[in-house]
Design a protein around this motif. Structure first.
Motif: not given
Length: 238
Positions: A145, A96, A143, A130
Motif C-alpha cells: 500500500t 489493502a 502487494t 495498492c
C-alpha cells in the motif's frame, strides 16, 4: 444535471475527472459492512473499519467507454474510492483489505480534517494505491500500500494520462506514489526511490555514529562506510 457523489468536499469533478466517470450521489455511498460481512476478518481490522473509517464513497469509475481510451491488457477499469477517516493516520490495512476484494485497480482518495491550526475546519486529502511492489528477479512480488503526501483538499487533482487503461492505471499510480503523471518505467522508479530513502537513512545513522566515535580506528571504519554510502546515493540519484 446529475448530482455526483462526494467524500467530504471531494468529488470526481473537484478532482478534475471527466463527468462521464463520476458516480451519481444516490449510488455512491457504500456501507462499511459490505466489505467484511461475508469475508474472514480479524477483530483488529474490523475495529479499524468501525473506528477509523467514517464513510466509504464511490466517486468515479474509469472505463474505456467513458474515458475514451482503449482497454488494457492488465487493467480493465479503475475505481476511485473516497475514504473519510477519523484521526490523522491512514488505515492502510483497511485499504489493502478492500483492494484485495477487487481485481481491477483502485485509487483511494483519503480525506481527513486538516491538522494545521490555521486550517481548522478544512480538509486534507492523500491518494493511495495498492500495487505489487517491485523486487528482485525470481522472488514473489508482494502487494504494498503506497500513500502519497497530504495536501489541501481543494488542491488535489487526478489526470487521466494515457491511451489505454493500462497506461492510465500506471499514470494514476505514479500520481499517487511519486507525484508525477508519467507512468513509464514505474516499477524501476519506485525501486530507485526506495533505494534512495534507504541510503539516506543509512547515511544519517553513519554520520551520527561517526560524530560519537572516539577511537581513530573506529572513526576511520565508519567514515569508509559513510563515503561508500554517499557514493552509492550519488550514483543512484545521478
Amino acid at each position: 444535471m446529475m448530482t455526483v457523489a462526494e467524500c467530504g468536499s471531494i468529488s470526481a469533478l473537484t478532482l478534475g475527472l471527466p463527468r462521464t466517470t463520476a458516480i451519481p450521489a444516490q449510488k455512491g455511498t457504500l456501507p462499511k459492512q459490505v466489505f467484511y460481512a461475508k469475508a474472514p476478518i480479524s477483530s483488529r481490522l474490523k475495529r479499524q473499519f468501525t473506528e477509523r473509517v467514517q464513510s466509504i464513497t464511490m466517486l468515479g469509475l474509469i472505463r474505456p467507454a467513458n474515458a475514451g481510451v482503449a482497454d488494457g491488457a492488465r487493467c480493465h477499469e479503475v475505481l476511485v474510492l473516497g475514504i473519510l477517516i477519523a484521526g490523522d493516520e491512514v488505515p492502510e490495512d483497511v485499504l489493502a483489505f478492500i483492494a484485495a476484494r477487487r481485481k481491477s485497480g483502485i485509487v483511494f482518495v483519503v480525506v481527513r480534517d486538516s491538522t494545521a491550526d490555521e486550517s481548522a475546519g478544512k480538509e486534507e486529502c492523500a491518494f493511495a494505491v495498492c500495487r505489487k511492489a517491485p523486487g528482485r528477479v525470481g522472488h514473489v512480488a508482494e502487494t504494498k500500500t503506497y500513500v502519497g503526501s497530504w495536501n489541501p483538499a481543494g488542491n488535489v487533482r487526478l489526470t487521466l494520462h494515457g491511451a489505454t487503461l493500462d497506461e492510465i492505471w500506471d499514470s494514476l499510480c505514479a500520481q499517487a506514489i511519486l507525484g508525477s503523471e508519467d507512468g513509464t518505467d514505474l516499477d524501476a522508479r519506485i525501486l530507485r526511490r526506495s533505494g534512495v530513502a534507504t541510503l539516506q537513512d543509512q547515511i544519517a545513522k553513519l554520520e551520527r555514529d561517526h560524530a560519537r566515535a572516539k577511537a581513530p580506528a573506529q572513526r576511520n571504519e565508519i567514515y569508509a562506510k559513510l563515503h561508500k554510502a554517499r557514493k552509492q546515493l550519488e550514483d543512484l540519484q545521478g
